[in-house]
Design a protein around this motif. Structure first.
Motif, short mmCIF file in Angstrom:
data_model
loop_
_atom_site.label_atom_id
_atom_site.label_comp_id
_atom_site.label_asym_id
_atom_site.label_seq_id
_atom_site.Cartn_x
_atom_site.Cartn_y
_atom_site.Cartn_z
N LYS A 50 0.81 -1.21 0.00
CA LYS A 50 0.00 0.00 0.00
C LYS A 50 0.84 1.26 0.00
O LYS A 50 0.51 2.25 -0.66
N SER A 51 1.94 1.26 0.72
CA SER A 51 2.74 2.48 0.86
C SER A 51 3.46 2.84 -0.43
O SER A 51 3.91 3.98 -0.59
N ARG A 52 3.57 1.90 -1.35
CA ARG A 52 4.32 2.16 -2.59
C ARG A 52 3.47 2.17 -3.84
O ARG A 52 3.97 2.49 -4.91
N THR A 53 2.20 1.79 -3.73
CA THR A 53 1.39 1.69 -4.93
C THR A 53 0.36 2.82 -5.05
O THR A 53 -0.14 3.34 -4.05
N SER A 54 0.07 3.13 -6.29
CA SER A 54 -0.99 4.08 -6.59
C SER A 54 -1.72 3.57 -7.83
O SER A 54 -1.10 3.29 -8.84
N ILE A 55 -3.02 3.41 -7.69
CA ILE A 55 -3.84 2.96 -8.81
C ILE A 55 -4.83 4.06 -9.15
O ILE A 55 -5.46 4.63 -8.25
N SER A 56 -4.96 4.32 -10.44
CA SER A 56 -5.88 5.37 -10.89
C SER A 56 -6.50 4.96 -12.20
O SER A 56 -6.21 3.87 -12.73
N ARG A 57 -7.36 5.80 -12.73
CA ARG A 57 -8.01 5.45 -13.99
C ARG A 57 -8.27 6.69 -14.82
O ARG A 57 -8.30 7.81 -14.31
N ASN A 58 -8.44 6.44 -16.12
CA ASN A 58 -8.84 7.48 -17.06
C ASN A 58 -10.07 6.93 -17.78
O ASN A 58 -9.95 6.11 -18.69
N THR A 59 -11.23 7.36 -17.34
CA THR A 59 -12.45 6.78 -17.89
C THR A 59 -12.68 7.16 -19.35
O THR A 59 -13.27 6.38 -20.10
N SER A 60 -12.16 8.30 -19.75
CA SER A 60 -12.36 8.71 -21.14
C SER A 60 -11.57 7.82 -22.10
O SER A 60 -11.94 7.65 -23.26
N LYS A 61 -10.47 7.26 -21.60
CA LYS A 61 -9.66 6.35 -22.42
C LYS A 61 -9.91 4.88 -22.08
O LYS A 61 -9.33 4.00 -22.70
N ASN A 62 -10.77 4.66 -21.10
CA ASN A 62 -11.06 3.29 -20.63
C ASN A 62 -9.77 2.57 -20.23
O ASN A 62 -9.52 1.42 -20.63
N GLN A 63 -8.98 3.25 -19.42
CA GLN A 63 -7.70 2.73 -18.97
C GLN A 63 -7.59 2.86 -17.45
O GLN A 63 -8.19 3.75 -16.86
N PHE A 64 -6.82 1.98 -16.86
CA PHE A 64 -6.44 2.16 -15.48
C PHE A 64 -4.93 1.93 -15.36
O PHE A 64 -4.33 1.24 -16.19
N THR A 65 -4.34 2.57 -14.36
CA THR A 65 -2.88 2.58 -14.28
C THR A 65 -2.38 2.14 -12.91
O THR A 65 -3.09 2.22 -11.91
#
Length: 122
Positions: free
Chosen positions: A66-81
């Motif tokens: 948890k301390s090192r990860t970051s998850i996000s998304r771009n709904t307009s591109k239908n992507q998550f990172t």
């Protein structure tokens, strides 16, 4: 048919941040009740769940990373990172993105990307 494709650099230097993108086709990442996961498998080891982002945008973190990860998304591109900071050679692994119908990864994934090998080395 839902398809997932990982993309990102195959080589990352120690102490840097690893960044991967999962592009989803054939379905929306905002479709109710699905969870979009990151999972990795180091060479010779088992699968490790890293975290997920829900259809709602809520983040589910692995306690160990948890301390090192970051998850996000771009709904307009239908992507998550995925971003994983302060990487070491122990973070070398094949990284997968996957879809799950449940928030608990124990119950498994129903669609997987092919995976991408990320090597951490100077």
């Amino acid at each position: 048919q839902v398809q997932l494709q990982e993309s990102g650099p195959g080589l990352v230097k120690p102490s840097q941040t690893l960044s991967l993108t999962c592009t989803v086709s054939g379905g929306s990442i905002t479709t109710d009740y699905y969870y979009w996961n990151w999972i990795r498998q180091p060479p010779g080891k088992g699968l490790e769940w890293m975290g997920a982002i829900a259809w709602s945008g809520k983040i589910h973190d692995s306690s160990s990373l948890k301390s090192r990860t970051s998850i996000s998304r771009n709904t307009s591109k239908n992507q998550f990172t995925l971003q994983l900071s302060s990487v070491t050679p122990e973070d070398t692994a094949v990284y997968y993105c996957a879809r799950a119908p449940y928030s608990d990864p124990y119950f498994g994934m129903d669609h997987w990307g092919k995976g991408t090998l990320v090597t951490v080395s100077s």
